[in-house]
Design an enzyme around this catalytic site. Structure first.
Site, PDB file in Angstrom:
ATOM      1  N   ARG A   1       0.839  -1.210   0.000  1.00  0.00           N
ATOM      2  CA  ARG A   1       0.000   0.000   0.000  1.00  0.00           C
ATOM      3  C   ARG A   1       0.871   1.256   0.000  1.00  0.00           C
ATOM      4  O   ARG A   1       1.023   1.928  -1.012  1.00  0.00           O
ATOM      5  CB  ARG A   1      -0.961  -0.031   1.213  1.00  0.00           C
ATOM      6  CG  ARG A   1      -2.134   0.930   1.118  1.00  0.00           C
ATOM      7  CD  ARG A   1      -1.781   2.351   1.463  1.00  0.00           C
ATOM      8  NE  ARG A   1      -1.217   2.499   2.814  1.00  0.00           N
ATOM      9  CZ  ARG A   1      -0.660   3.621   3.239  1.00  0.00           C
ATOM     10  NH1 ARG A   1      -0.591   4.678   2.452  1.00  0.00           N
ATOM     11  NH2 ARG A   1      -0.146   3.704   4.461  1.00  0.00           N
TER      12      ARG A   1
ATOM     13  N   HIS B   1       5.514   4.272  12.615  1.00  0.00           N
ATOM     14  CA  HIS B   1       5.608   4.235  11.148  1.00  0.00           C
ATOM     15  C   HIS B   1       6.612   5.311  10.734  1.00  0.00           C
ATOM     16  O   HIS B   1       6.345   6.500  10.889  1.00  0.00           O
ATOM     17  CB  HIS B   1       4.200   4.530  10.612  1.00  0.00           C
ATOM     18  CG  HIS B   1       4.062   4.625   9.139  1.00  0.00           C
ATOM     19  ND1 HIS B   1       3.406   3.663   8.392  1.00  0.00           N
ATOM     20  CD2 HIS B   1       4.432   5.579   8.251  1.00  0.00           C
ATOM     21  CE1 HIS B   1       3.390   4.023   7.126  1.00  0.00           C
ATOM     22  NE2 HIS B   1       4.004   5.183   7.006  1.00  0.00           N
TER      23      HIS B   1
ATOM     24  N   CYS C   1       4.322   9.374   0.381  1.00  0.00           N
ATOM     25  CA  CYS C   1       2.943   9.781   0.204  1.00  0.00           C
ATOM     26  C   CYS C   1       2.881  10.774  -0.950  1.00  0.00           C
ATOM     27  O   CYS C   1       3.600  11.785  -0.950  1.00  0.00           O
ATOM     28  CB  CYS C   1       2.433  10.425   1.484  1.00  0.00           C
ATOM     29  SG  CYS C   1       0.779  11.083   1.297  1.00  0.00           S
TER      30      CYS C   1
END
Ligand code: COA
Ligand code: ZN
Length: 299
Positions: free
Chosen positions: A15, A207, A240
């Site tokens: 992902r 994370h 991202c």
């Protein structure tokens, strides 16, 4: 140094890793990668996201990916969702574990999901309510928990309030994410120590991205604070699309190697993990940032 005997690694490559790849990766290649990762000893994986295909085209085949993989009974396959629509799509795909995301920084959240932080939390609260009624595991990720690409350093008290709020809403796991990889080990130690002192029922995970090369240093600081669950991405893929300049996540194989070298069990077979890198190479048109796979004669 006080270290745990065991650490859990949550693989987010399919992902967080793949979402940032420019060229569309064929669905069967994504399936092949997830199937291979499922055989390494990894117990949890962020496999897909149900977001708008216009914004993240790489994830447009999330349903096909989830329905195409050989689901291992020992692996929890999670789907990231940003809103109610994502929830409905995930449920239709048979997901029983969700990763919800909200940015601590308003500016980032607006760019990422087109809602203010408070709008996101309100939206996700209704999602959690429905999910709880259906016995779905809720991973609640607080993005930009340390730094924001637009606002700079994020206020730790705000993040701690968000942790308490996530707990109140019913999250099973709360993730503090350094979305742009800008945090340092001292900041990490202090925030995780403070978060753990809240003694939430929800577990707390970390994370890290490796933009400034500090991901493993930050893992060490979080371990020292008492964190035993870490996200990582095979090969160090990731970033991202809505956080300018963010590099990939901590590379799973480097993290596993570091932990094993220190006598910490992860339950992951490093050889099989490295074999997964070979699957990645044909569809990434840049050098993978992980270190271990480049070490000649590693054994
Ligand atoms: N999946 C697919 N479509 C979605 C959706 C989702 N999760 N959420 C909304 N939509 C659709 C709506 O149904 C609507 O469709 P329509 O025009 O055919 O009626 C359209 O998108 C607009 O809905 P709206 O709620 O106004 O969405 P938006 O345009 O404000 O976009 C997000 C909001 C969250 C869907 C979008 O910003 C997004 O997908 N961001 C990606 C975030 C991400 O993946 N970040 C990286 C991981 S943290
Ligand atoms: Zn990330």
């Amino acid at each position: 140094m006080s270290l745990p005997d065991k650490v859990e690694i949550i693989e987010v490559g399919p992902r967080d890793g793949i979402q940032n790849e420019f060229n569309f990766i064929p669905t069967e290649k994504k399936i092949e990668l997830i199937n291979a990762l499922s055989k390494t000893g990894i117990k949890r994986m962020e496999a897909v996201s149900f977001v708008h295909p216009k914004y993240v085209p790489q994830m447009k085949d999330a349903n096909e990916v989830l329905n195409g993989i050989e689901k291992s009974p020992s692996v929890q396959y999670m789907a990231l969702i940003p809103n109610k629509k994502g929830y409905d799509r995930a449920i239709e795909s048979g997901v029983n574990s969700l990763s919800l995301v909200v940015g601590a920084s308003d500016s980032f959240n607006l760019k990422n999901v087109k809602m203010s932080r408070e709008q996101s939390i309100t939206n996700l609260a209704t999602v959690i309510e429905k999910a709880k009624a259906n016995d779905i595991f809720i991973r609640y990720s607080i993005a930009t928990a340390f730094w924001c690409p637009f606002e700079g350093k994020v206020d730790a008290d705000l993040v701690l309030k968000m942790v308490e709020e996530a707990e109140m809403l019913g999250a099973d796991e709360i993730v503090l994410a350094d979305t742009i990889g800008r945090a340092n080990p001292k900041q990490v130690f202090e925030l995780f120590q403070a978060a753990l002192s809240l003694k939430t029922k929800s577990s707390i995970s970390a994370h890290f991205h490796d933009t400034y090369g500090m991901a493993l240093g930050n893992v060490m600081a979080a371990l020292e604070a008492g964190i035993t669950r870490f996200d990582a991405s095979i090969g160090g893929l990731g970033g991202c699309p809505f956080a300018p300049g963010a590099a990939g996540n901590a590379a799973t194989e480097d993290l596993v190697f570091m932990l094993h070298e220190m006598g910490i069990d992860t339950g992951i077979d490093l050889g099989q993990l490295l074999a997964c890198i070979e699957l990645l190479k044909p569809f990434t048109n840049r050098e993978l940032t992980g270190h271990l796979h480049k070490v000649k004669g590693f054994q």
